[in-house]
Design a protein around this motif. Structure first.
Motif, PDB file in Angstrom:
ATOM      1  N   TRP A  80       0.817  -1.133  -0.171  1.00  0.00           N
ATOM      2  CA  TRP A  80       0.176  -0.050   0.150  1.00  0.00           C
ATOM      3  C   TRP A  80       0.686   1.242   0.158  1.00  0.00           C
ATOM      4  O   TRP A  80       2.037   1.067   0.357  1.00  0.00           O
ATOM      5  CB  TRP A  80      -0.971   0.002   1.296  1.00  0.00           C
ATOM      6  N   GLY A  81       0.426   2.308  -0.381  1.00  0.00           N
ATOM      7  CA  GLY A  81       1.162   3.698  -0.340  1.00  0.00           C
ATOM      8  C   GLY A  81       0.841   4.334  -1.738  1.00  0.00           C
ATOM      9  O   GLY A  81       0.693   3.818  -2.863  1.00  0.00           O
ATOM     10  N   SER A  82       1.253   5.560  -1.794  1.00  0.00           N
ATOM     11  CA  SER A  82       1.347   6.229  -2.875  1.00  0.00           C
ATOM     12  C   SER A  82       2.419   7.435  -2.485  1.00  0.00           C
ATOM     13  O   SER A  82       2.433   8.057  -1.182  1.00  0.00           O
ATOM     14  CB  SER A  82       0.183   7.086  -3.029  1.00  0.00           C
ATOM     15  N   PRO A  87      -0.409  14.765   3.549  1.00  0.00           N
ATOM     16  CA  PRO A  87      -0.751  13.701   4.790  1.00  0.00           C
ATOM     17  C   PRO A  87      -1.364  12.309   4.296  1.00  0.00           C
ATOM     18  O   PRO A  87      -2.098  12.185   3.423  1.00  0.00           O
ATOM     19  CB  PRO A  87      -1.835  14.386   5.547  1.00  0.00           C
ATOM     20  N   GLY A  88      -0.605  11.299   4.636  1.00  0.00           N
ATOM     21  CA  GLY A  88      -0.737  10.024   4.061  1.00  0.00           C
ATOM     22  C   GLY A  88       0.051   9.394   2.894  1.00  0.00           C
ATOM     23  O   GLY A  88       0.439   8.416   2.656  1.00  0.00           O
ATOM     24  N   PHE A 117       0.134   6.626  11.489  1.00  0.00           N
ATOM     25  CA  PHE A 117      -1.213   6.124  10.750  1.00  0.00           C
ATOM     26  C   PHE A 117      -1.658   5.349  12.017  1.00  0.00           C
ATOM     27  O   PHE A 117      -1.230   4.315  12.533  1.00  0.00           O
ATOM     28  CB  PHE A 117      -0.551   5.092   9.836  1.00  0.00           C
ATOM     29  N   ARG A 118      -3.103   5.612  12.177  1.00  0.00           N
ATOM     30  CA  ARG A 118      -3.791   5.049  13.067  1.00  0.00           C
ATOM     31  C   ARG A 118      -4.661   3.827  12.472  1.00  0.00           C
ATOM     32  O   ARG A 118      -5.505   4.413  11.337  1.00  0.00           O
ATOM     33  CB  ARG A 118      -4.748   5.949  13.991  1.00  0.00           C
ATOM     34  N   PRO A 119      -4.899   2.714  12.784  1.00  0.00           N
ATOM     35  CA  PRO A 119      -5.705   1.733  12.233  1.00  0.00           C
ATOM     36  C   PRO A 119      -7.437   2.259  12.481  1.00  0.00           C
ATOM     37  O   PRO A 119      -7.732   2.632  13.523  1.00  0.00           O
ATOM     38  CB  PRO A 119      -5.645   0.440  12.879  1.00  0.00           C
TER      39      PRO A 119
END
Length: 138
Positions: A80-82, A87-88, A117-119
């Motif tokens: 996952w990711g970009s 933010p993120g 990053f919070r679940p």
């Protein structure tokens, strides 16, 4: 060019990320070579290694700007990711940690920041970076 080391607490195998040779090597606790797997995605630029309670290994691929999960035999499970400074977004992750609540912290050299990053409530644990085996925090 070693860019990460992690130890599997169950087997005590030592996983070494050899970034320039696009492989992860595995040794026993005495340094005896056991096996390795090649990262077939070319180019790849893996940074860091993390093994938590989930019995998988996580790394960051700087080429794709994704967090990548493998099983301990080198089979790709999830990513996952970009890339981005928003933010993120992820840009140059060179360090990560997970606390006992499952929060993921990443340190990014290119973005010059740390993110948490919070679940999400009800998130599928199969897609989360596993909590640590042992916590120094009480």
């Amino acid at each position: 060019n070693v860019h990460g080391v992690a130890v599997d607490p169950a087997t005590r195998h030592v996983f070494v990320n050899d970034r320039n040779n696009h492989r992860i090597q595995v040794f026993d606790e005495n340094g005896k070579y056991l096996y390795e797997w090649k990262i077939d995605a070319d180019p790849s630029s893996l940074h860091l290694l993390y093994i938590g309670s989930g019995k998988t290994i996580w790394t960051y691929d700087r080429t794709t700007n994704k967090m990548v999960e493998w099983d301990l035999q080198g089979h790709l499970l999830y990513s996952w990711g970009s890339m981005g400074e928003f933010p993120g977004g992820l840009w140059g992750v060179h360090g990560m940690s997970v606390d006992q609540d499952g929060n993921l912290y990443v340190a990014e050299v290119d973005a010059g920041r740390v993110q948490k990053f919070r679940p999400r409530p009800g998130a599928n644990p199969e897609f989360l970076v596993a909590k640590p085996i042992y916590s120094a925090w009480k």
